[in-house]
Write an enzyme that holds these catalytic residues in place. Structure first.
Site, PDB file in Angstrom:
ATOM      1  CG  ASP A 174      -1.995  -1.064   1.132  1.00 31.72           C
ATOM      2  OD1 ASP A 174      -2.253  -1.560   0.017  1.00 31.72           O
ATOM      3  OD2 ASP A 174      -2.570  -1.415   2.182  1.00 31.72           O
ATOM      4  NE  ARG A 181      -3.449   2.481   1.193  1.00 29.60           N
ATOM      5  CZ  ARG A 181      -3.714   2.647   2.498  1.00 29.60           C
ATOM      6  NH1 ARG A 181      -3.284   3.715   3.131  1.00 29.60           N
ATOM      7  NH2 ARG A 181      -4.411   1.742   3.162  1.00 29.60           N
TER       8      ARG A 181
HETATM    9  C1  S3P Z   1      -5.239  -5.688   3.544  1.00 26.21           C
HETATM   10  C2  S3P Z   1      -4.456  -6.441   2.708  1.00 26.21           C
HETATM   11  C3  S3P Z   1      -3.830  -5.918   1.485  1.00 26.21           C
HETATM   12  C4  S3P Z   1      -3.811  -4.411   1.468  1.00 26.21           C
HETATM   13  C5  S3P Z   1      -5.140  -3.814   1.876  1.00 26.21           C
HETATM   14  C6  S3P Z   1      -5.489  -4.258   3.289  1.00 26.21           C
HETATM   15  C7  S3P Z   1      -5.842  -6.331   4.732  1.00 26.21           C
HETATM   16  O1  S3P Z   1      -4.558  -6.380   0.369  1.00 26.21           O
HETATM   17  O2  S3P Z   1      -3.456  -3.934   0.177  1.00 26.21           O
HETATM   18  O3  S3P Z   1      -5.089  -2.412   1.849  1.00 26.21           O
HETATM   19  O4  S3P Z   1      -6.293  -5.613   5.647  1.00 26.21           O
HETATM   20  O5  S3P Z   1      -5.863  -7.562   4.786  1.00 26.21           O
HETATM   21  P1  S3P Z   1      -4.303  -7.846  -0.264  1.00 26.21           P
HETATM   22  O6  S3P Z   1      -4.622  -8.823   0.777  1.00 26.21           O
HETATM   23  O7  S3P Z   1      -5.250  -7.951  -1.416  1.00 26.21           O
HETATM   24  O8  S3P Z   1      -2.875  -7.843  -0.699  1.00 26.21           O
END
Ligand code: S3P
Length: 421
Positions: free
Chosen positions: A308, A381
């Site tokens: 992120d 973001r």
């Molecule tokens: C998150 C996992 C990430 C991240 C998202 C929040 C979470 O996504 O990019 O902002 O809270 O489990 P992915 O699991 O798709 O990588």
């Protein structure tokens, strides 16, 4: 002369931890108390969905009380469950809905409608959930009828905490054992929090296993500040000459600290102090001072630890001497926007020398940025990255669609203004 940023601040609660605290509190038995909850739109969507499922949730600022009645306490909703813009809400909640022996319909906004849900609905269907929707249940709107799940061994093609968590949350109520093997480790907040609620999870390398038929007990959760929000100020402090910022109470879970490792490798002046690692989620204060940055390669298993933060790291790279290469990050294409395209397109408008690649981007530093008309494309973001870029750019920058920032960071602009000197 550009402004400099100076002062002490505290960022809002961690988004990933806030979602999980509300969800586990809603399926646990007894009272759960949460302090420091992120009150951004995404977490409000989670609260709204669980209220529609019949859970009593009292929200008072960042303090939340949930009267949990266990999974059995959830009731068939008469309305759609609307997740808004939140990928974490929909994917984790699908794991829980898959255990519920009734019908639910899940919808979200335009961005959610484009994001792949097959990565969770396919394994959940393999466990026995009935899920249908657009493209055979791969996109919203989705209809779910759950119950009677059996455990599976799932080999996940992506390192995604949302996928892992959805399957583990279904697994704790299924028959038998459920395990998820990831290609690389993703954030482990679900595993930590399940234990805090009296559940159990076994970790063996990249494999996580839960036994079925577990019962969770209500808990007290303190949510630390979100390192993904702190990231905007860590980079701002590093690239805006004369800056010095102290950020209090930032979560430093090692599955999330890739940004600290990369900025340090780039030559950033970052100090971590007052560490508290005797809690479910460790936190610390972080001081950042301006320094000259140099380019780095960002690739491999660090990617899930900073996925992120790539938009704001791309901005940092525009101010670093040399060529920064970001690769192995094709997951960026399925975030709130295609973040390879939105980062490259918007930073180019400000004068950055940056190009998109198949699985990341290349940034040629260092560039003098200039003001322009740019857009967040509805991605929180991207909006915040552009706001930090505008502090450095000469002339005026107009950012369209900044409302999206309240998804994860209410009060962002007020805090940025307070630091300006
Ligand atoms: C998150 C996992 C990430 C991240 C998202 C929040 C979470 O996504 O990019 O902002 O809270 O489990 P992915 O699991 O798709 O990588």
């Amino acid at each position: 002369m550009t402004v400099r940023l100076k002062g002490e601040m505290k960022v809002p609660g961690d988004k990933s931890i806030s979602h999980r605290a509300v969800m586990l509190g809603s399926i646990a038995h007894g009272k759960t108390v949460i302090d420091g909850l992120l009150t951004g739109d995404d977490c409000l969507s989670t609260i709204d969905c669980f209220r529609k499922l019949g859970v009593e949730i009292h929200l008072d600022g960042e303090h939340v009380e949930i009267e949990g009645k266990g999974l059995e306490g959830l009731k068939e909703p008469s309305q759609f469950l609307d997740v808004g813009n939140s990928g974490t809400t929909i994917r984790l909640m699908l794991g829980i809905l898959s255990s519920l022996p009734f019908h639910t319909t899940v919808i979200g906004d335009e961005s959610i409608a484009k994001r792949p849900m097959g990565r969770v609905t396919i394994p959940l269907k393999e466990m026995g959930a009935k899920i249908d929707g657009r493209a055979e249940g791969k996109f919203t709107p989705l209809a779910v009828r759950g119950g009677g799940l059996k455990g599976i061994n799932y080999n996940s093609p992506v390192a995604s905490a949302q996928v892992k968590s959805a399957i583990l949350l279904a697994g704790i109520f299924a028959d038998g054992e459920t395990s998820v093997l990831e290609p690389e480790n993703s954030r482990d907040h679900t595993e930590r929090m399940l234990q805090e609620f009296g559940g159990s999870v076994e970790t063996k390398g990249l494999k996580k296993t839960v036994r079925g038929k577990q019962t969770l007990k209500g808990s007290s959760i303190n949510v630390p500040g979100d390192i993904s929000s702190a990231a905007f100020f860590l980079v701002a402090g590093s690239i805006i000459p004369g800056s010095e910022i102290i950020i209090k109470n930032v979560g430093i879970n090692p599955t999330r600290t890739g940004i600290l490792d990369i900025l340090t490798n780039m030559g950033a002046d970052i100090t971590i102090h007052n560490v508290n690692d005797q809690v479910m989620e460790p936190y610390a204060d972080i001081t950042v001072r301006y320094s000259n940055l140099k380019s780095v390669e960002i690739s491999g298993d660090i990617i899930p630890r900073l996925i992120d933060e790539i938009p704001i790291l791309a901005l940092a790279a525009t101010q670093a001497e040399g060529i920064t290469v970001i690769k192995d990050a094709a997951e960026l294409k399925v975030k709130e926007t295609n973040r390879i395209d939105t980062v490259v397109d918007e930073l180019k408008k400000l004068g950055a020398n940056i190009e998109a690649t198949e699985d990341g981007m290349k940034i040629y530093g260092k560039s003098n940025l200039h003001g322009a008309q740019v857009s967040s494309h509805g991605d929180h973001r991207i909006g915040m990255m552009l706001a930090i870029a505008s502090c450095l750019a000469s002339g005026e920058t107009h950012i369209q669609n900044t409302e999206a920032i309240t998804i994860s960071y209410p009060g962002f602009f007020e805090q940025l203004e307070e630091l300006k000197q």
